[in-house]
Design a protein around this motif. Structure first.
Motif, PDB file in Angstrom:
ATOM      1  N   THR A 179     -33.684 -57.887 -12.957  1.00 41.22           N
ATOM      2  CA  THR A 179     -33.154 -58.312 -11.659  1.00 41.22           C
ATOM      3  C   THR A 179     -33.979 -57.770 -10.497  1.00 41.22           C
ATOM      4  OG1 THR A 179     -31.657 -56.411 -11.472  1.00 41.22           O
ATOM      5  CG2 THR A 179     -30.837 -58.344 -12.647  1.00 41.22           C
ATOM      6  N   SER A 180     -34.921 -56.883 -10.763  1.00 38.57           N
ATOM      7  CA  SER A 180     -35.732 -56.312  -9.685  1.00 38.57           C
ATOM      8  C   SER A 180     -37.213 -56.530  -9.950  1.00 38.57           C
ATOM      9  CB  SER A 180     -35.447 -54.818  -9.551  1.00 38.57           C
ATOM     10  OG  SER A 180     -35.917 -54.136 -10.696  1.00 38.57           O
ATOM     11  N   SER A 181     -37.546 -57.653 -10.543  1.00 42.20           N
ATOM     12  CA  SER A 181     -38.948 -57.916 -10.867  1.00 42.20           C
ATOM     13  C   SER A 181     -39.456 -59.113 -10.081  1.00 42.20           C
ATOM     14  CB  SER A 181     -39.103 -58.190 -12.363  1.00 42.20           C
ATOM     15  OG  SER A 181     -38.477 -59.407 -12.709  1.00 42.20           O
ATOM     16  N   HIS A 182     -40.755 -59.211  -9.967  1.00 46.87           N
ATOM     17  CA  HIS A 182     -41.395 -60.361  -9.360  1.00 46.87           C
ATOM     18  C   HIS A 182     -41.108 -61.609 -10.190  1.00 46.87           C
ATOM     19  CE1 HIS A 182     -44.599 -62.975  -7.845  1.00 46.87           C
ATOM     20  NE2 HIS A 182     -44.712 -62.144  -6.812  1.00 46.87           N
ATOM     21  N   ALA A 241     -30.873 -66.204  -5.916  1.00 55.27           N
ATOM     22  CA  ALA A 241     -31.980 -67.148  -6.033  1.00 55.27           C
ATOM     23  C   ALA A 241     -32.117 -67.981  -4.774  1.00 55.27           C
ATOM     24  CB  ALA A 241     -31.758 -68.052  -7.248  1.00 55.27           C
ATOM     25  N   MET A 242     -30.971 -68.354  -4.116  1.00 52.44           N
ATOM     26  CA  MET A 242     -31.025 -69.216  -2.931  1.00 52.44           C
ATOM     27  C   MET A 242     -31.544 -68.459  -1.724  1.00 52.44           C
ATOM     28  SD  MET A 242     -27.483 -71.359  -3.313  1.00 52.44           S
ATOM     29  CE  MET A 242     -27.776 -72.232  -1.780  1.00 52.44           C
ATOM     30  N   ARG A 243     -31.265 -67.168  -1.609  1.00 56.64           N
ATOM     31  CA  ARG A 243     -31.711 -66.426  -0.432  1.00 56.64           C
ATOM     32  C   ARG A 243     -33.041 -65.712  -0.671  1.00 56.64           C
ATOM     33  NH1 ARG A 243     -27.327 -62.872  -2.031  1.00 56.64           N
ATOM     34  NH2 ARG A 243     -28.124 -60.872  -2.790  1.00 56.64           N
ATOM     35  N   GLY A 244     -33.693 -66.011  -1.814  1.00 58.04           N
ATOM     36  CA  GLY A 244     -34.980 -65.399  -2.090  1.00 58.04           C
ATOM     37  C   GLY A 244     -34.849 -64.079  -2.803  1.00 58.04           C
ATOM     38  N   SER A 245     -33.623 -63.558  -2.922  1.00 59.13           N
ATOM     39  CA  SER A 245     -33.328 -62.336  -3.655  1.00 59.13           C
ATOM     40  C   SER A 245     -34.153 -61.148  -3.166  1.00 59.13           C
ATOM     41  CB  SER A 245     -33.564 -62.525  -5.153  1.00 59.13           C
ATOM     42  OG  SER A 245     -33.296 -61.312  -5.825  1.00 59.13           O
ATOM     43  N   ARG A 246     -33.589 -60.393  -2.226  1.00 57.18           N
ATOM     44  CA  ARG A 246     -34.298 -59.219  -1.721  1.00 57.18           C
ATOM     45  C   ARG A 246     -34.496 -58.179  -2.813  1.00 57.18           C
ATOM     46  NH1 ARG A 246     -35.383 -58.577   3.360  1.00 57.18           N
ATOM     47  NH2 ARG A 246     -35.500 -56.316   3.078  1.00 57.18           N
ATOM     48  N   ASP A 247     -33.778 -58.343  -3.939  1.00 59.09           N
ATOM     49  CA  ASP A 247     -33.974 -57.418  -5.052  1.00 59.09           C
ATOM     50  C   ASP A 247     -35.271 -57.705  -5.801  1.00 59.09           C
ATOM     51  OD1 ASP A 247     -30.449 -57.419  -5.831  1.00 59.09           O
ATOM     52  OD2 ASP A 247     -31.621 -56.136  -4.495  1.00 59.09           O
ATOM     53  N   THR A 250     -42.004 -60.026  -3.959  1.00 61.62           N
ATOM     54  CA  THR A 250     -42.667 -61.281  -3.614  1.00 61.62           C
ATOM     55  C   THR A 250     -44.122 -61.008  -3.256  1.00 61.62           C
ATOM     56  OG1 THR A 250     -41.925 -61.031  -1.341  1.00 61.62           O
ATOM     57  CG2 THR A 250     -40.528 -62.336  -2.807  1.00 61.62           C
ATOM     58  N   GLY A 251     -44.808 -62.059  -2.848  1.00 63.85           N
ATOM     59  CA  GLY A 251     -46.213 -61.935  -2.494  1.00 63.85           C
ATOM     60  C   GLY A 251     -47.045 -61.511  -3.686  1.00 63.85           C
ATOM     61  N   GLU A 252     -47.952 -60.585  -3.490  1.00 68.57           N
ATOM     62  CA  GLU A 252     -48.819 -60.104  -4.564  1.00 68.57           C
ATOM     63  C   GLU A 252     -48.297 -58.803  -5.173  1.00 68.57           C
ATOM     64  OE1 GLU A 252     -52.723 -59.781  -3.008  1.00 68.57           O
ATOM     65  OE2 GLU A 252     -53.014 -61.948  -2.829  1.00 68.57           O
ATOM     66  N   SER A 253     -47.076 -58.457  -4.872  1.00 71.67           N
ATOM     67  CA  SER A 253     -46.489 -57.242  -5.442  1.00 71.67           C
ATOM     68  C   SER A 253     -45.820 -57.596  -6.766  1.00 71.67           C
ATOM     69  CB  SER A 253     -45.457 -56.650  -4.476  1.00 71.67           C
ATOM     70  OG  SER A 253     -44.880 -55.485  -5.011  1.00 71.67           O
ATOM     71  N   TYR A 254     -46.638 -57.687  -7.824  1.00 69.46           N
ATOM     72  CA  TYR A 254     -46.128 -58.058  -9.149  1.00 69.46           C
ATOM     73  C   TYR A 254     -45.500 -56.822  -9.803  1.00 69.46           C
ATOM     74  CZ  TYR A 254     -49.135 -62.050  -8.223  1.00 69.46           C
ATOM     75  OH  TYR A 254     -49.726 -63.149  -7.652  1.00 69.46           O
ATOM     76  N   THR A 255     -44.363 -56.435  -9.237  1.00 69.36           N
ATOM     77  CA  THR A 255     -43.746 -55.157  -9.568  1.00 69.36           C
ATOM     78  C   THR A 255     -42.426 -55.351 -10.294  1.00 69.36           C
ATOM     79  OG1 THR A 255     -44.756 -54.244  -7.570  1.00 69.36           O
ATOM     80  CG2 THR A 255     -43.006 -52.952  -8.592  1.00 69.36           C
ATOM     81  N   VAL A 256     -42.100 -54.407 -11.175  1.00 75.34           N
ATOM     82  CA  VAL A 256     -40.803 -54.350 -11.838  1.00 75.34           C
ATOM     83  C   VAL A 256     -40.411 -52.881 -11.948  1.00 75.34           C
ATOM     84  CG1 VAL A 256     -41.849 -54.368 -14.138  1.00 75.34           C
ATOM     85  CG2 VAL A 256     -39.446 -55.008 -13.866  1.00 75.34           C
ATOM     86  N   GLY A 290     -39.433 -51.768  -0.800  1.00 76.58           N
ATOM     87  CA  GLY A 290     -39.405 -53.087  -0.168  1.00 76.58           C
ATOM     88  C   GLY A 290     -39.987 -54.165  -1.063  1.00 76.58           C
ATOM     89  N   LYS A 291     -39.535 -55.393  -0.853  1.00 78.51           N
ATOM     90  CA  LYS A 291     -39.941 -56.465  -1.755  1.00 78.51           C
ATOM     91  C   LYS A 291     -41.396 -56.867  -1.579  1.00 78.51           C
ATOM     92  CE  LYS A 291     -38.376 -60.342   1.132  1.00 78.51           C
ATOM     93  NZ  LYS A 291     -37.562 -61.571   1.132  1.00 78.51           N
ATOM     94  N   PHE A 292     -42.030 -56.489  -0.458  1.00 74.75           N
ATOM     95  CA  PHE A 292     -43.448 -56.772  -0.266  1.00 74.75           C
ATOM     96  C   PHE A 292     -44.321 -55.541  -0.545  1.00 74.75           C
ATOM     97  CE2 PHE A 292     -41.419 -59.967   2.463  1.00 74.75           C
ATOM     98  CZ  PHE A 292     -42.030 -61.109   1.993  1.00 74.75           C
ATOM     99  N   ASP A 293     -43.683 -54.399  -0.840  1.00 80.81           N
ATOM    100  CA  ASP A 293     -44.437 -53.163  -1.032  1.00 80.81           C
ATOM    101  C   ASP A 293     -45.150 -53.160  -2.379  1.00 80.81           C
ATOM    102  OD1 ASP A 293     -43.542 -52.269   1.397  1.00 80.81           O
ATOM    103  OD2 ASP A 293     -41.866 -51.114   0.549  1.00 80.81           O
ATOM    104  N   GLN A 294     -46.342 -52.592  -2.399  1.00 83.31           N
ATOM    105  CA  GLN A 294     -47.103 -52.441  -3.629  1.00 83.31           C
ATOM    106  C   GLN A 294     -47.163 -50.959  -4.007  1.00 83.31           C
ATOM    107  OE1 GLN A 294     -50.821 -54.615  -3.782  1.00 83.31           O
ATOM    108  NE2 GLN A 294     -50.154 -55.995  -2.150  1.00 83.31           N
ATOM    109  N   LEU A 295     -47.166 -50.709  -5.298  1.00 81.44           N
ATOM    110  CA  LEU A 295     -47.153 -49.328  -5.768  1.00 81.44           C
ATOM    111  C   LEU A 295     -48.393 -48.589  -5.295  1.00 81.44           C
ATOM    112  CD1 LEU A 295     -45.845 -49.643  -9.452  1.00 81.44           C
ATOM    113  CD2 LEU A 295     -44.560 -49.321  -7.336  1.00 81.44           C
ATOM    114  N   GLY A 296     -48.179 -47.365  -4.834  1.00 86.33           N
ATOM    115  CA  GLY A 296     -49.286 -46.528  -4.383  1.00 86.33           C
ATOM    116  C   GLY A 296     -49.691 -46.753  -2.950  1.00 86.33           C
TER     117      GLY A 296
END
Length: 411
Positions: A179-182, A241-247, A250-256, A290-296
């Motif tokens: 539920t918290s993955s890209h 899913a309809m609101r884009g799921s802030r959980d 997105t973008g290039e943050s392929y994070t889980v 944050g949903k756009f944040d990348q690790l590191g």
């Protein structure tokens, strides 16, 4: 006719042999088991038939019966739980030279104390143990405790079980949190794989629903303008899913993230990258990432990053600063997190070589965090902190891989 005992012999007395008694003479049949040892003998006039039991009597007198073994006693002080291995040791209350082997039984449980009759798992059996101790290795510690019992066996019988004992087997268990993955990550319990087509189907469904919703609102406005009473306003909550799921990221943050947070204590897990994985990161983060944040690249994430695209690079990252690690990239990476000591260390999981250590003060609970692109990762959880890692932390205190420019960032 009658049987007559004579010391170690038995005799069968019959009537004298005549032609008239030929038909009435009883037939005596010898059992097969006694044909080799018994020596039947008849008198000359056939009035007595004697069988010698002396040899069988001697055999019976020489038989020795083994007693049922007594129950062993498990020595809890001599038992060892370390490195996902358990050594169970026991002894006999009285020395018994007739013991042939032992049988050990164990089962996992989340209940402390004596085993319960109705437990969720069955006993597993290890048979034919010749010594008074046994080691179970390569265990997955996915329960809080394990029950043990043992019994002794000789050539004749198995004895009673020992009093059961319960040993603690706590370890850090978690899965990937789907539920918290890209959207481009295909997530299962302990594996994640990059899927470039993963979010397209869902995005088209969301757009279709949004278009239908816009058309419906337009119709309502037109009806209101034409004099038709407008319906009462109702508050609606869109699905994730309809609101884009802030959980979701997105973008290039392929994070889980992991599905279990850590608030205190020492924890350890291992990560293995699938073959030809182009880029991945392993570390920890605060849950509110944050949903756009990348690790590191934020001050709330700590990780090591491996990039195999075009050329291989290996670096430790925190707060958008990186330090190149001058060591080979291992096949499996071990992660050690000490919340109380404010330390996050990465190891070569094979030889426990230290790769890098972050020293920081965690201001809130953290969760395991991962990034993967063009490839996949697999998890190994339910692991205790290895003894080699514990020893290294005590003696070296994390030296040899730390960097103040990475570790002293404000939280």
């Amino acid at each position: 006719m009658h049987w007559k005992a004579q010391r170690s012999c038995w005799s069968l007395q019959t009537t004298p042999w005549t032609s008239k008694t030929k038909k009435s003479l009883p037939r005596v049949t010898m059992a097969p088991a006694f044909r080799l040892t018994m020596k039947p003998r008849a008198t000359d006039n056939m009035t007595h038939l004697m069988v010698d039991f002396s040899q069988e009597r001697q055999l019976l007198q020489n038989l020795k019966f083994l007693p049922v073994p007594r129950a062993p006693e498990i020595d809890v002080q001599d038992c060892l739980v370390a490195d996902n291995m358990i050594r169970v040791a026991w002894r006999m209350p009285v020395e018994d030279s007739k013991i042939d082997h032992y049988i050990l039984e164990y089962r996992k449980t989340n209940h402390e104390g004596l085993p319960r009759v109705k437990d969720e798992r069955c006993w597993e059996v290890v048979d034919n143990i010749k010594a008074t101790e046994y080691s179970l290795s390569d265990l997955k510690f996915d329960s809080k405790f394990m029950n043990f019992r043992v019994r002794a066996c000789n050539k004749a019988a198995a004895g009673e079980y020992s009093d059961p004992v319960t040993l603690e087997t706590r370890a850090f268990n978690f899965n990937f949190d789907s539920t918290s993955s890209h959207l481009n990550l295909k997530v299962e319990d302990r594996s994640v794989e990059w899927d470039p087509q993963g979010g397209k189907g869902l995005e088209s469904k969301v757009k279709g629903k949004e278009n239908k919703g816009s058309a419906h609102l337009t119709n309502l406005k037109n009806m209101s303008r034409s004099g038709t009473p407008s319906p009462k306003r109702t508050s609606t909550t869109r699905s994730p899913a309809m609101r884009g799921s802030r959980d979701r990221f997105t973008g290039e943050s392929y994070t889980v993230l992991g599905d279990t947070s850590m608030e205190s204590g020492q924890h350890y897990w291992e990560v293995k990258a699938l073959k030809d994985c182009k880029s991945y990161s392993v570390g920890v983060a605060y849950r509110n990432l944050g949903k756009f944040d990348q690790l590191g690249k934020t001050n709330t994430t700590w990780c090591i990053h491996i990039n195999n695209w075009l050329q291989t690079s290996f670096a430790a990252k925190h707060n958008n600063k990186a330090k190149t690690l001058e060591v080979p990239v291992p096949d499996r990476i071990g992660v050690y997190c000490d919340l109380d000591g404010g330390q996050l260390s990465f190891y070569n999981a094979e030889n426990k070589q230290l790769l890098h250590t972050f020293k920081t003060k965690f201001s809130q609970p953290v969760v395991p965090a991962f990034m993967v692109w063009c490839g996949g990762l697999t998890l190994s959880t339910g692991l205790q902190v290895p003894s080699a890692v514990k020893s290294f932390q005590k003696t070296e205190n994390g030296l040899g891989g730390s960097n103040s420019s990475l570790n002293s960032m404000p939280q």
